[in-house]
Enzyme design. Structure first.
Site, short mmCIF file in Angstrom:
data_model
loop_
_atom_site.label_atom_id
_atom_site.label_comp_id
_atom_site.label_asym_id
_atom_site.label_seq_id
_atom_site.Cartn_x
_atom_site.Cartn_y
_atom_site.Cartn_z
N ALA A 46 0.84 -1.18 0.00
CA ALA A 46 0.00 0.00 0.00
C ALA A 46 0.88 1.24 0.00
O ALA A 46 2.10 1.14 0.17
CB ALA A 46 -0.90 0.02 1.24
N GLU A 82 1.11 5.51 1.21
CA GLU A 82 0.57 6.49 2.13
C GLU A 82 0.34 7.88 1.55
O GLU A 82 0.37 8.86 2.30
CB GLU A 82 1.53 6.61 3.33
CG GLU A 82 2.89 7.28 3.02
CD GLU A 82 4.04 6.32 2.71
OE1 GLU A 82 3.75 5.19 2.28
OE2 GLU A 82 5.20 6.72 2.88
N HIS A 134 -0.49 1.12 9.38
CA HIS A 134 0.83 1.59 8.93
C HIS A 134 0.68 2.82 8.02
O HIS A 134 1.33 3.84 8.24
CB HIS A 134 1.54 0.45 8.20
CG HIS A 134 2.90 0.78 7.68
ND1 HIS A 134 4.05 0.45 8.35
CD2 HIS A 134 3.30 1.43 6.55
CE1 HIS A 134 5.10 0.87 7.66
NE2 HIS A 134 4.66 1.47 6.57
N GLU A 135 -0.17 2.72 7.02
CA GLU A 135 -0.30 3.84 6.08
C GLU A 135 -0.90 5.05 6.79
O GLU A 135 -0.50 6.18 6.55
CB GLU A 135 -1.14 3.45 4.86
CG GLU A 135 -0.68 2.20 4.11
CD GLU A 135 0.80 2.15 3.78
OE1 GLU A 135 1.42 3.22 3.62
OE2 GLU A 135 1.35 1.03 3.70
N HIS A 137 1.73 6.80 8.81
CA HIS A 137 2.64 7.59 7.98
C HIS A 137 2.19 9.04 7.86
O HIS A 137 3.00 9.92 7.56
CB HIS A 137 2.70 7.01 6.55
CG HIS A 137 3.81 6.04 6.32
ND1 HIS A 137 5.10 6.25 6.75
CD2 HIS A 137 3.84 4.85 5.64
CE1 HIS A 137 5.86 5.23 6.36
NE2 HIS A 137 5.12 4.37 5.70
N1 B3K Z 1 5.96 3.77 1.37
C1 B3K Z 1 5.42 2.68 0.61
C2 B3K Z 1 6.45 1.88 -0.11
C3 B3K Z 1 6.82 2.41 -1.45
C4 B3K Z 1 7.68 1.43 -2.19
C5 B3K Z 1 8.24 2.00 -3.43
N2 B3K Z 1 8.99 1.03 -4.21
C6 B3K Z 1 4.59 1.77 1.44
C7 B3K Z 1 4.86 1.79 2.89
O1 B3K Z 1 5.93 1.44 3.36
O2 B3K Z 1 4.00 2.21 3.61
ZN ZN Z 2 5.72 2.47 5.17
#
Ligand code: B3K
Ligand code: ZN
Length: 895
Positions: free
Chosen positions: A280, A282, A315-316, A319
């Site tokens: 996923a 964020e 988690h998202e 963030h």
């Molecule tokens: N921040 C994204 C991951 C992006 C990956 C790019 N190749 C998901 C996460 O860690 O929440």
């Molecule tokens: Zn993340």
């Protein structure tokens, strides 16, 4: 634009080379015109020189990839081609810029082709519409931009599309207008405009234009603000969104309560898409999710799926503060947001699921993925100092070890001290793009602590070794614990600061009060955190009346390898009595590891071994089974305690990995437990039968997990009886957890009931993509000797699609994780994986690079296997059009 190697594409990026951006972008106005075969993107950037730039005369350099540039203008005046240079991935404008202090606008119009974007980075097409993925560097595939996280801008976005085909038009922030319009060709269309009040880096940008259904709800924050919540899914799937919505609201409340962090948005949207490179993303106010982490219904999702949804939604959401409000200065700092946010979702998981079981599963994952990574060709510090392709560094080290590093800070500073550090971090850095030092400095300053030595955890690759040695002095009534740290390949490494949480068990198994000699009598907790800051230190415990049993590294207080030669009987004692549940589990894992490695070593020299398993292990296992349903017992814990360490984890402990011997040993120990505990297992299996409708609650899930474990051990001992039971369970199940557990077990066997279950599962769920992923996965991870030929056949199946990452992860990565089959002695597994990686690389390099990671540990096998693996890797390396993603993985593997 180009898939061929260029100098720019194989360039190594170094942390040491960081310089501040030469230009800042205050505002971005974007306009998307969705047409049948292309999208026209018009962008107006309000730019100015950065006063912090080291080069006040630097040209304007923008990033772009696969863009067809239609026009460029500065301050409204068209730029003729001789005024700019289009290079490999850059647009350079030198002499047309206004003076140093002046702000100016750059307008660009580009055409992009989302239908041809099989990389799923930037703007791409998936079944019902268009979606974006911009982290890390996808925004440059949408428009010309300084695509780096320390350039933060305010975005306004207008989307135009056909209302029938693309009724839902979304972007970050708040909707500020929408309506009907007639385009230049007289066709009637609709439009929508969104404004994001928060400045953000381009990697958090998102738009969606699609045909989707929506589930709406709302949340009132602690301070009384109302946030509109929405989950968008493919039409017809609204009945699968309730769990994700509940998880979202639960995370929002949790973050207020635990960290005092409120949602700052008026609209928080989640969009689920079936084609997505990872779990996923964020994006500010507009998360885009893999359907796997949104959709759930009792008959379609397992307990693990439900829990995965909780964790990823949380988690998202988390963030939004750790990542979005405070973001990364550059991509080397990735763990600043990822390690911290994983830690936060782990803490959330511990609060809403069972803390001990959550911790156990986290450590299992760390050992099975991060430890091998840290010892292999892709080893890197939590903060890498260089990379070729940043997408290769979304790793277990950055995420999981990064979370362990943050956890150690909490262990060192205490929960309140950690919270004070978080508060200071936000007070100082809200709205900024910062570094790991800034985070650690906030922790240090809020607590008056010196964390200079602690920073080494961010800078050093490799898993430290912690050697422990205990000596009891009966006369002095003292127990002396000597702790020594070292790095496996670097004798000169400066010592780390390692929190070692310890307890001592007395003869009755109860914890002893722990008083370090020299301390006041009254302070004597039963668990203490020792700080190991030197290479070697002694800790002396006073007033100990009998030789104690040491319980070290409770709760897994540091991501190290512990060398502690504790006798089997003491491990068995801790397995039964350790008051720290993590260490109770750990003692069992250590015992099992000793047995399995011993058997594997023996079977290499004498292939047939019988009666090699000690009774004491079965007795300890029986005790765990008996306590599972007793008052105070925990079935989920029992299931974890009786699940043996994985082959990948065990392999790390062998000098030369023998996958067949490991496989045989694991099978043998399971069969032994199954035989010795048969009656108990059968009784428990019956007792744990479902007694009401399915609920995805942790307590119920624990009972199901233990029941599956019973079935697994029974089957190991008696495949006929076990498979019959499994077939019955498969037929009777009213939920996916029970059905899937039975199917996965049957799939290991070449028997009619297995074939029947697989066929029935497929027939029943052929329209449910996520269920088909499960169907592929159980076949790919089957221990049947003919698995590779089954997998080969499945690559041609109409339900497999190399362009869909979930399918690739299930079938191909699933096979790569099938230790004994992927590492087949004849090299067929390696050859197959190389072929598939190559085919996929032309479609989706990011996902192909993940597949190539299956080769990471090739040097640890025997000469025959090494020769096959080398050949496969060289075949990959020799391909002229290899992406920089795969070339980095293969280059390091061979390097
Ligand atoms: N921040 C994204 C991951 C992006 C990956 C790019 N190749 C998901 C996460 O860690 O929440
Ligand atoms: Zn993340």
């Amino acid at each position: 634009m180009t898939t061929h190697k260029t100098d720019a594409s194989t360039r190594i990026h170094r942390l040491a080379d960081y310089t501040p951006p030469d230009f800042l972008v205050d505002r971005v106005d974007l306009d998307f015109d969705f047409r049948d075969d292309a999208v026209v993107v018009s962008a107006t950037l309000a730019l100015r020189r950065n006063p912090q730039s080291a080069a006040p005369d630097a040209p304007l350099v923008l990033d772009g990839e696969a863009l067809e540039t239609l026009s460029l203008a500065i301050d409204g005046i068209d730029l003729p081609p001789e005024r700019y240079t289009l290079g490999a991935g850059t647009l350079v404008i030198d002499d047309a810029l206004p003076g140093a202090a002046a702000a100016f606008t750059l307008r660009s119009v580009v055409r992009i082709r989302p239908d041809q974007n099989t990389q799923l980075s930037g703007l791409y097409r998936s079944a019902d519409g268009y979606f974006t993925q911009c982290e890390a560097q996808g925004f440059r595939r949408i428009t010309w931009f300084p695509d780096r996280p320390d350039v933060m801008a305010r975005f306004t976005v207008t989307l135009h599309a056909d209302r029938e085909r693309l009724p839902v038009l979304l972007a970050n922030g708040n909707p500020v207008g929408s309506g009907e319009e007639t385009d230049a060709f007289g066709v009637s269309r609709h439009w929508a405009r969104w404004e994001d009040p928060f400045p953000k880096p381009s990697y958090l940008f998102a738009v969606v234009a699609a045909k989707l259904d929506v589930l709406r709800d709302h949340f009132v924050t602690a301070s009384g603000r109302r946030v509109e919540l929405a989950i968008y899914v493919e039409p017809g799937k609204l009945d699968q969104c309730d769990h994700a919505m509940a998880a979202l609201k639960q995370s929002m409340r949790w973050d207020e309560e635990r960290f005092g962090l409120e949602c700052d948005l008026d609209h928080y949207m989640i969009v689920a898409v079936g084609d997505f490179n990872m779990g996923a993303m964020e994006n500010k106010g507009l998360n885009i999710f893999n359907t796997k982490y949104v959709l759930a219904r009792a008959d379609l999702a397992t307990d693990l799926d439900y829990e995965g949804i909780d964790r990823v939604v949380a988690h998202e959401y988390f963030h939004n503060w750790t990542g979005n409000r405070v973001t990364c200065r550059d991509w080397f700092q990735l763990s600043l947001k990822e390690g911290l946010t994983v830690f936060r979702d782990q803490e959330f998981g511990a609060d809403v699921h069972q803390p001990a079981v959550s911790r156990i599963r986290e450590v299992r994952i760390l050992r099975a993925t991060q430890y091998p990574e840290d010892a292999g060709p892709m080893r890197h510090p939590v903060r890498p100092s260089e990379y070729q392709e940043i997408n290769n560094f979304y790793t277990a080290t950055v995420y999981q070890k990064g979370a362990e590093v943050v956890r150690m800070l909490q262990t060192l500073l205490g929960r309140e001290g950690f919270r004070a550090g978080m508060d200071l971090y936000f007070a100082r850095h809200d709205g900024q793009a910062v570094t790991c030092e800034d985070f650690v400095a906030a922790m240090a300053d809020a607590n008056g602590a010196d964390l200079k030595q602690f920073m080494r955890w961010y800078e050093r690759a490799g898993t430290p070794r912690l050697k422990a040695c205990g000596e009891y002095d009966a006369q002095a009534r003292r127990y002396v614990l000597t702790l020594t740290q070292s790095m496996p390949d670097d004798a000169a490494a400066e010592p780390l600061c390692i929190p070692v949480v310890v307890g001592l068990l007395g003869p009755d198994g109860a914890d002893l009060p722990l008083r370090l000699s020299g301390e006041e009598k009254h302070e004597a907790p039963t668990t203490r955190t020792l700080l190991l800051k030197e290479s070697s230190q002694q800790f002396v415990f006073a007033d100990i009346d009998a030789p104690p049993v040491a319980s070290l590294l409770r709760g897994f207080s540091a991501p190290v390898h512990l060398d502690f030669a504790q006798p089997d009987v003491e491990l068995a004692q801790r397995m039964a009595h350790d008051s720290d549940p993590f260490n109770r589990w750990e003692a069992g894992q250590q015992l099992a590891t000793r047995l399995l490695l011993g058997a594997a070593a023996r079977s290499a020299s004498e292939p047939t071994v019988a009666d090699e398993w000690p009774d004491s292990f079965a007795v300890a296992a029986a005790r765990i089974l008996d306590s599972a349903l007793a008052p105070g017992g925990d079935p989920a814990f029992a299931a974890e305690a009786l699940a043996l360490p994985s082959e990948a984890t065990l392999a790390e402990e062998m000098a030369v990995v023998d996958p067949d011997a490991l496989f045989t040993a694991r099978m043998g120990l399971r069969a032994f437990l199954g035989q010795r505990l048969r009656e108990r297992l059968e009784t428990l299996y019956e007792k744990l039968a479902p007694s009401g409708p399915y609920r995805p609650l942790p307590a119920d899930a624990g009972r199901r997990a233990l029941r599956s474990l019973c079935l697994d051990l029974i089957t190991a001992a008696d495949p006929d009886a076990g498979c019959a039971l499994a077939a019955r369970q498969f037929a009777a199940a009213d939920n996916m957890s029970d059905q899937y557990a039975a199917l996965a077990l049957l799939a290991h066997h070449d028997r009619p009931e297995a074939a029947a279950a697989l066929a029935e599962f497929h027939a029943r769920w052929q329209k449910e993509a996520l269920a088909i992923d499960k169907w592929l996965l159980v076949q790919a991870t089957s221990r049947r000797p003919d698995t590779l030929s089954v997998v080969r056949r499945l690559t041609k199946h109409r339900d497999f699609d190399l362009r869909n990452p979930n399918k690739v992860y299930s079938l191909l990565r699933g096979f790569g994780a099938n230790h004994v089959r992927f590492h087949a002695a004849d090299g067929t597994g390696y050859r197959f994986m190389a072929e598939q990686t190559l085919a996929l690389d032309a479609i989706n390099p990011q996902v192909a690079a993940r597949l190539a990671r299956a080769f990471d540990r090739w040097r640890r096998f025997d000469a025959g296997r090494q020769a096959h693996a080398r050949q496969a890797l060289e075949r990959l390396a020799g391909n002229a059009s290899l992406s920089r993603d795969v070339s980095e993985i293969v280059g390091r593997a061979l390097g």
